[in-house]
Every structure is written in C-alpha cells, then in structure tokens.
Design a protein around this motif. Sequence first.
Motif, PDB file in Angstrom:
ATOM      1  N   HIS A 118     -20.022   8.623 -47.609  1.00 36.21           N
ATOM      2  CA  HIS A 118     -19.989   9.942 -46.984  1.00 36.21           C
ATOM      3  C   HIS A 118     -18.914  10.861 -47.562  1.00 36.21           C
ATOM      4  N   SER A 119     -18.934  12.113 -47.111  1.00 38.85           N
ATOM      5  CA  SER A 119     -17.893  13.074 -47.473  1.00 38.85           C
ATOM      6  C   SER A 119     -16.554  12.634 -46.881  1.00 38.85           C
ATOM      7  N   LEU A 120     -15.471  13.111 -47.492  1.00 35.39           N
ATOM      8  CA  LEU A 120     -14.133  12.731 -47.040  1.00 35.39           C
ATOM      9  C   LEU A 120     -13.745  13.413 -45.735  1.00 35.39           C
ATOM     10  N   HIS A 121     -14.432  14.515 -45.402  1.00 33.47           N
ATOM     11  CA  HIS A 121     -14.149  15.257 -44.168  1.00 33.47           C
ATOM     12  C   HIS A 121     -15.460  15.558 -43.460  1.00 33.47           C
ATOM     13  N   GLU A 163     -24.289  14.045 -49.578  1.00 26.64           N
ATOM     14  CA  GLU A 163     -24.207  15.333 -48.885  1.00 26.64           C
ATOM     15  C   GLU A 163     -24.125  15.195 -47.365  1.00 26.64           C
ATOM     16  N   PRO A 164     -23.121  15.825 -46.745  1.00 27.13           N
ATOM     17  CA  PRO A 164     -23.055  15.835 -45.280  1.00 27.13           C
ATOM     18  C   PRO A 164     -24.053  16.833 -44.700  1.00 27.13           C
ATOM     19  N   LYS A 173     -18.391  19.753 -52.074  1.00 23.87           N
ATOM     20  CA  LYS A 173     -18.978  20.597 -53.101  1.00 23.87           C
ATOM     21  C   LYS A 173     -19.612  19.701 -54.160  1.00 23.87           C
ATOM     22  N   PRO A 174     -20.918  19.799 -54.369  1.00 32.70           N
ATOM     23  CA  PRO A 174     -21.568  18.880 -55.308  1.00 32.70           C
ATOM     24  C   PRO A 174     -21.174  19.167 -56.750  1.00 32.70           C
ATOM     25  N   ASP A 175     -20.816  18.117 -57.483  1.00 36.95           N
ATOM     26  CA  ASP A 175     -20.609  18.256 -58.915  1.00 36.95           C
ATOM     27  C   ASP A 175     -21.530  17.330 -59.700  1.00 36.95           C
TER      28      ASP A 175
END
Length: 241
Positions: A118-121, A163-164, A173-175
């Motif tokens: 998951h995302s970090l936040h 992606e959350p 932000k996708p890279d």
Amino acid sequence: MEKTQKPSLLVVSAHAADFVWRAGGAVALYSERGYRVKVVCLSYGERGESAKMWKQPNMTLPKVKAARHEEAAKAADILGAEIAFLDIGDYPMRVSDEVLYKLVDIYRELRPEFVLSHSLHDPYNFDHPLATHVAQEARIIAQAHGHNPEQAVIGAPPVLLYEPHQPEQCNWKPDVLLDISSVWEKKKAAFETMNAQEHLWEYYTRVALQRGVQASRNSSRSIKYGEGYQRVFPQVCGEFS
C-alpha cells in the motif's frame, strides 16, 4: 537456503480484497510470465470493509471472515497466485512480533524479485500504511545476518506501492505505469468475486482505464488498461530505458 527456482513476487495486502483492486493486473501478468506469486493478507477486512455483509440479518464475525476468505481465495486462483491469510484483525489492526517474524520467514522462503504493498500514507484507512510498514520492516529483518543466522539473507527487492483509493489525499504519485491490457479480463473476473464490495467494481474499472490513457501518453504504445505504482527506492540500472 537455495534461491527459489522460479522468480517470485510478494504482495502484502492489509485486507482480503485490497490486492485485487490495486494489483490484480500485476499479479495476473507476472503469473502468466512464470513467476511464483504469493499474496499475504494480514486481515479479512471483516469489520471495516464488509459493510454490505453486516447489513444482512443474523450476521456474525465468523460468517463474514469465512465469506471474505472464500472471495479472496477464488480471486487469487483466477489471477494465478498463492494466498495466505494471517487473520490479525482490522479496525483496529495490530501486528505482533510473531506476525512480523512469520512475514520475515515468507520473505526468506520466497526470495521475491520485488514487493507490492500500500501507499505510505492514508488518512482514510490506517490499516493500509501499517501493512506497508510491516512489509518493509520484515524486508529489513530478512536482510539482517543476525536474524536466524542459519538461514540465508535476502537481497534488496524493490518495493512498489499500489494505488490508494484517494491518491491525492495519500501523498501518492505514480512513477510506474504498468500495461495490464492483456490480463484485464482476469482482473475483472477476480474483482467480480468480491461481492461484499460490489460498489467498487465500476470505480476500479475507471481507474484502470484512466491509468491506461496516461500510460499511452507516456509511451509510444496503445494501452487500454493500466495500473499505477510508486517506487520506494531508486531504480538501479546500467542504462536509461
């Protein structure tokens, strides 16, 4: 310990359905490429992500868990992945050292080429960044020579964050944009097993189409469906690509 014969991919999912919405395309794609793919679900999402089931009469926690287990196992089978359920609860989710070391053992046995989580936040769901924190802590411990020194340590598998639900609020932000067009029907079939969260089927179809458009605009390829990822660590390469 010898390296697993097949290259492998590890997915650490907070709840039983998270991996399907967010990384089902990657799971199916790499499974088709001959990777051993293992999904670890920390929780069934039995409290916070099963609202539809709790509206049914005479519903109980064991019934909800059993239904979410069946849904996720069926989805993993469609995508070509192994799945493990650690059943540590949600809302709130708490991770013991015992659970952390179980995940370390999975790292050392699987020896993944890369890790998805998951995302970090995520201010909407504290379980999600907790799952990623645990995935990364287990990765670090699995690299430590002093932890169970009779076992071989792992290398440094890249960690990619899927992606959350509301990326703008999660500092995500996708890279990396992954083309999942060839396996879209598998992903769609997998998330349609998630009857407890039917309201998300259309939403994540739109997300895949949007990322597909963005992937096309950032390449010379025609891409219909995509998934977005954010790298945690720098990409190491011998040449730019």
